[in-house]
Design a protein around this motif. Structure first.
Motif, PDB file in Angstrom:
ATOM      1  N   TYR A 162       0.834  -1.200   0.000  1.00 62.03           N
ATOM      2  CA  TYR A 162       0.000   0.000   0.000  1.00 62.03           C
ATOM      3  C   TYR A 162       0.871   1.253   0.000  1.00 62.03           C
ATOM      4  O   TYR A 162       0.642   2.187  -0.782  1.00 62.03           O
ATOM      5  N   ARG A 163       1.899   1.282   0.848  1.00 61.38           N
ATOM      6  CA  ARG A 163       2.770   2.455   0.921  1.00 61.38           C
ATOM      7  C   ARG A 163       3.624   2.585  -0.338  1.00 61.38           C
ATOM      8  O   ARG A 163       3.919   3.699  -0.799  1.00 61.38           O
ATOM      9  N   PHE A 164       4.009   1.454  -0.933  1.00 61.69           N
ATOM     10  CA  PHE A 164       4.755   1.470  -2.200  1.00 61.69           C
ATOM     11  C   PHE A 164       3.949   2.188  -3.278  1.00 61.69           C
ATOM     12  O   PHE A 164       4.462   3.056  -3.988  1.00 61.69           O
ATOM     13  N   VAL A 165       2.675   1.860  -3.397  1.00 61.10           N
ATOM     14  CA  VAL A 165       1.807   2.483  -4.396  1.00 61.10           C
ATOM     15  C   VAL A 165       1.621   3.968  -4.097  1.00 61.10           C
ATOM     16  O   VAL A 165       1.735   4.819  -4.994  1.00 61.10           O
ATOM     17  N   LYS A 166       1.334   4.308  -2.843  1.00 60.36           N
ATOM     18  CA  LYS A 166       1.108   5.699  -2.476  1.00 60.36           C
ATOM     19  C   LYS A 166       2.357   6.551  -2.699  1.00 60.36           C
ATOM     20  O   LYS A 166       2.271   7.706  -3.153  1.00 60.36           O
ATOM     21  N   PHE A 167       3.516   6.011  -2.384  1.00 61.40           N
ATOM     22  CA  PHE A 167       4.770   6.738  -2.561  1.00 61.40           C
ATOM     23  C   PHE A 167       5.005   7.035  -4.042  1.00 61.40           C
ATOM     24  O   PHE A 167       5.426   8.127  -4.423  1.00 61.40           O
ATOM     25  N   HIS A 168       4.713   6.059  -4.896  1.00 64.53           N
ATOM     26  CA  HIS A 168       4.857   6.268  -6.332  1.00 64.53           C
ATOM     27  C   HIS A 168       3.871   7.324  -6.835  1.00 64.53           C
ATOM     28  O   HIS A 168       4.237   8.196  -7.638  1.00 64.53           O
ATOM     29  N   LYS A 169       2.650   7.256  -6.395  1.00 67.74           N
ATOM     30  CA  LYS A 169       1.656   8.249  -6.809  1.00 67.74           C
ATOM     31  C   LYS A 169       2.076   9.656  -6.375  1.00 67.74           C
ATOM     32  O   LYS A 169       1.957  10.628  -7.142  1.00 67.74           O
ATOM     33  N   ASP A 170       2.579   9.782  -5.147  1.00 68.80           N
ATOM     34  CA  ASP A 170       2.987  11.091  -4.640  1.00 68.80           C
ATOM     35  C   ASP A 170       4.125  11.687  -5.464  1.00 68.80           C
ATOM     36  O   ASP A 170       4.276  12.914  -5.518  1.00 68.80           O
ATOM     37  N   HIS A 171       4.921  10.830  -6.107  1.00 62.17           N
ATOM     38  CA  HIS A 171       6.049  11.300  -6.910  1.00 62.17           C
ATOM     39  C   HIS A 171       5.733  11.374  -8.406  1.00 62.17           C
ATOM     40  O   HIS A 171       6.628  11.530  -9.232  1.00 62.17           O
ATOM     41  N   GLY A 172       4.469  11.248  -8.753  1.00 60.94           N
ATOM     42  CA  GLY A 172       4.072  11.455 -10.133  1.00 60.94           C
ATOM     43  C   GLY A 172       4.063  10.229 -11.003  1.00 60.94           C
ATOM     44  O   GLY A 172       3.841  10.340 -12.220  1.00 60.94           O
ATOM     45  N   SER A 173       4.297   9.056 -10.444  1.00 59.18           N
ATOM     46  CA  SER A 173       4.143   7.836 -11.234  1.00 59.18           C
ATOM     47  C   SER A 173       2.663   7.654 -11.566  1.00 59.18           C
ATOM     48  O   SER A 173       1.791   8.005 -10.769  1.00 59.18           O
ATOM     49  N   LYS A 174       2.385   7.092 -12.729  1.00 60.86           N
ATOM     50  CA  LYS A 174       1.006   6.987 -13.200  1.00 60.86           C
ATOM     51  C   LYS A 174       0.464   5.574 -12.998  1.00 60.86           C
ATOM     52  O   LYS A 174       0.946   4.630 -13.638  1.00 60.86           O
ATOM     53  N   PRO A 175      -0.510   5.397 -12.122  1.00 64.99           N
ATOM     54  CA  PRO A 175      -1.122   4.063 -11.963  1.00 64.99           C
ATOM     55  C   PRO A 175      -2.074   3.776 -13.113  1.00 64.99           C
ATOM     56  O   PRO A 175      -2.913   4.600 -13.456  1.00 64.99           O
ATOM     57  N   LYS A 176      -1.930   2.615 -13.721  1.00 65.15           N
ATOM     58  CA  LYS A 176      -2.763   2.241 -14.859  1.00 65.15           C
ATOM     59  C   LYS A 176      -3.111   0.760 -14.768  1.00 65.15           C
ATOM     60  O   LYS A 176      -2.573   0.025 -13.939  1.00 65.15           O
ATOM     61  N   TYR A 177      -3.977   0.315 -15.657  1.00 64.72           N
ATOM     62  CA  TYR A 177      -4.288  -1.098 -15.837  1.00 64.72           C
ATOM     63  C   TYR A 177      -3.925  -1.485 -17.266  1.00 64.72           C
ATOM     64  O   TYR A 177      -4.078  -0.680 -18.196  1.00 64.72           O
ATOM     65  N   LEU A 178      -3.462  -2.712 -17.441  1.00 69.00           N
ATOM     66  CA  LEU A 178      -3.369  -3.243 -18.790  1.00 69.00           C
ATOM     67  C   LEU A 178      -4.772  -3.366 -19.378  1.00 69.00           C
ATOM     68  O   LEU A 178      -5.764  -3.408 -18.641  1.00 69.00           O
ATOM     69  N   ALA A 179      -4.857  -3.428 -20.693  1.00 67.39           N
ATOM     70  CA  ALA A 179      -6.154  -3.644 -21.339  1.00 67.39           C
ATOM     71  C   ALA A 179      -6.798  -4.919 -20.778  1.00 67.39           C
ATOM     72  O   ALA A 179      -6.108  -5.888 -20.429  1.00 67.39           O
ATOM     73  N   LYS A 180      -8.128  -4.921 -20.695  1.00 68.17           N
ATOM     74  CA  LYS A 180      -8.838  -6.028 -20.042  1.00 68.17           C
ATOM     75  C   LYS A 180      -8.620  -7.378 -20.717  1.00 68.17           C
ATOM     76  O   LYS A 180      -8.821  -8.423 -20.088  1.00 68.17           O
ATOM     77  N   LYS A 181      -8.222  -7.378 -21.977  1.00 66.60           N
ATOM     78  CA  LYS A 181      -8.000  -8.670 -22.631  1.00 66.60           C
ATOM     79  C   LYS A 181      -6.711  -9.337 -22.165  1.00 66.60           C
ATOM     80  O   LYS A 181      -6.511 -10.533 -22.398  1.00 66.60           O
ATOM     81  N   PHE A 182      -5.849  -8.585 -21.479  1.00 65.03           N
ATOM     82  CA  PHE A 182      -4.617  -9.159 -20.933  1.00 65.03           C
ATOM     83  C   PHE A 182      -4.781  -9.271 -19.417  1.00 65.03           C
ATOM     84  O   PHE A 182      -4.782  -8.273 -18.708  1.00 65.03           O
ATOM     85  N   ARG A 183      -4.930 -10.500 -18.940  1.00 66.07           N
ATOM     86  CA  ARG A 183      -5.262 -10.720 -17.538  1.00 66.07           C
ATOM     87  C   ARG A 183      -4.276 -11.667 -16.861  1.00 66.07           C
ATOM     88  O   ARG A 183      -3.426 -12.268 -17.509  1.00 66.07           O
ATOM     89  N   CYS A 184      -4.416 -11.779 -15.551  1.00 66.25           N
ATOM     90  CA  CYS A 184      -3.731 -12.846 -14.821  1.00 66.25           C
ATOM     91  C   CYS A 184      -4.795 -13.772 -14.240  1.00 66.25           C
ATOM     92  O   CYS A 184      -5.983 -13.418 -14.184  1.00 66.25           O
ATOM     93  N   ILE A 185      -4.373 -14.949 -13.842  1.00 65.06           N
ATOM     94  CA  ILE A 185      -5.299 -15.993 -13.411  1.00 65.06           C
ATOM     95  C   ILE A 185      -4.949 -16.416 -11.983  1.00 65.06           C
ATOM     96  O   ILE A 185      -3.770 -16.624 -11.660  1.00 65.06           O
ATOM     97  N   ASP A 186      -5.961 -16.540 -11.140  1.00 58.90           N
ATOM     98  CA  ASP A 186      -5.733 -17.025  -9.775  1.00 58.90           C
ATOM     99  C   ASP A 186      -5.342 -18.496  -9.798  1.00 58.90           C
ATOM    100  O   ASP A 186      -5.859 -19.277 -10.600  1.00 58.90           O
TER     101      ASP A 186
END
Length: 285
Positions: A179-203
């Protein structure tokens, strides 16, 4: 020297051809490490165009089990942390990224896997640079795309290190480091995104009674640490909110294996066009 001679002289440890590094870690304190081995056996069956260009970095976070690393038809670097620090996910991931052989990296947990099409897309994708990506999962009931795994990230190794990696002040207790890794990146201007929905991972279904761990999930210690770091960066600016504790343990290299490197495609104009890349950078800043 002929191109064919250059290829023949490449050492088995040469990893210039690696385009994507797949990093995962584990701590098994039960009966076996089948949760790890079964995943790698699945990836062994993937096409050569994927296996040739992917390096798997496996980090054993000081599992008490004794085992021998089996041979896999994959590019593999297998590391063992030699100090038993509970919930050392932050350190294990930092170590895995240190040994990555490409700038494109994907951080994975053992309870998910990448299908062929997603793997191939990541191998051939452009560099994430300042972006970091999550990957949608396939809902087992509806087969529709659902929220991505919270611990899976596709990002740039250079960007990972620019922002100091995971904060190992969280190591030793459960939770908050992702959680802190993500927040720290966001605070420094890194852009959170998702891959296109056709590219997924599987449980994946992991035997959590025989090939997993029995550590206690208690957030009471790390939650106040996370809150303190949030306040630090809010009050004192960009260089605060991260302890800089990094690789605060010892480790060893267990196994390194390399598949035969593919013959690279010639790009004779790449070097002479250095001035074009220089000018492009100048005008794109």
């Amino acid at each position: 020297m002929k191109d064919s001679d250059i290829v023949k002289k490449r050492h088995m440890l040469d990893k210039q051809h690696i385009k994507l590094t797949y990093i995962t870690h584990f701590y098994c304190n039960q009966a076996n490490i089948n949760s790890v081995e079964s995943l790698l056996r699945e990836y062994e069956n993937y096409p050569d165009d994927i296996k040739d260009q992917v390096e798997f970095v496996i980090v054993d976070d000081c599992s008490p089990l004794k085992y021998k690393v089996n041979h896999f038809d994959l590019n593999i670097t297998w590391l063992k942390i030699t100090e038993d620090i509970e919930w050392n996910q932050a350190g294990a991931r930092n170590l895995g990224v240190v040994y990555a052989k490409s700038d494109k990296i994907i951080l994975m947990d053992l309870d998910c896997k990448l299908p062929e099409d997603t793997f191939r897309y990541l191998v051939n994708a452009g560099n994430p640079e300042r972006s970091f990506y999550r990957i949608y999962r396939t809902d087992p009931q509806t087969k529709k795309a659902c929220r991505g795994h919270p611990n899976v990230f596709f990002l740039s190794r250079a960007r990972f290190f620019r922002l100091y990696g995971y904060d190992e002040e969280f190591a030793g207790h459960y939770g908050a480091e992702d959680y802190r890794f993500v927040k720290f990146h966001k605070d420094h201007g890194s852009k959170p995104k998702y891959l296109a929905k056709k590219f997924r991972c599987i449980d994946r279904n992991i035997d959590r009674e025989k090939s997993y761990h029995s550590l206690n999930r208690d957030l009471s210690h790390n939650t106040p640490i996370d809150l303190r770091k949030k306040l630090e960066i809010a009050r004192f600016g960009k260089e605060y909110g991260h302890s800089r504790i990094f690789l605060n343990f010892t480790w060893s290299i267990d196994t390194i294996y390399s598949r035969t490197a593919p013959i690279p495609v010639q790009k004779r104009w790449w070097r002479p066009l250095w001035w074009f890349r220089y000018l492009f950078r100048c005008f794109s800043v």
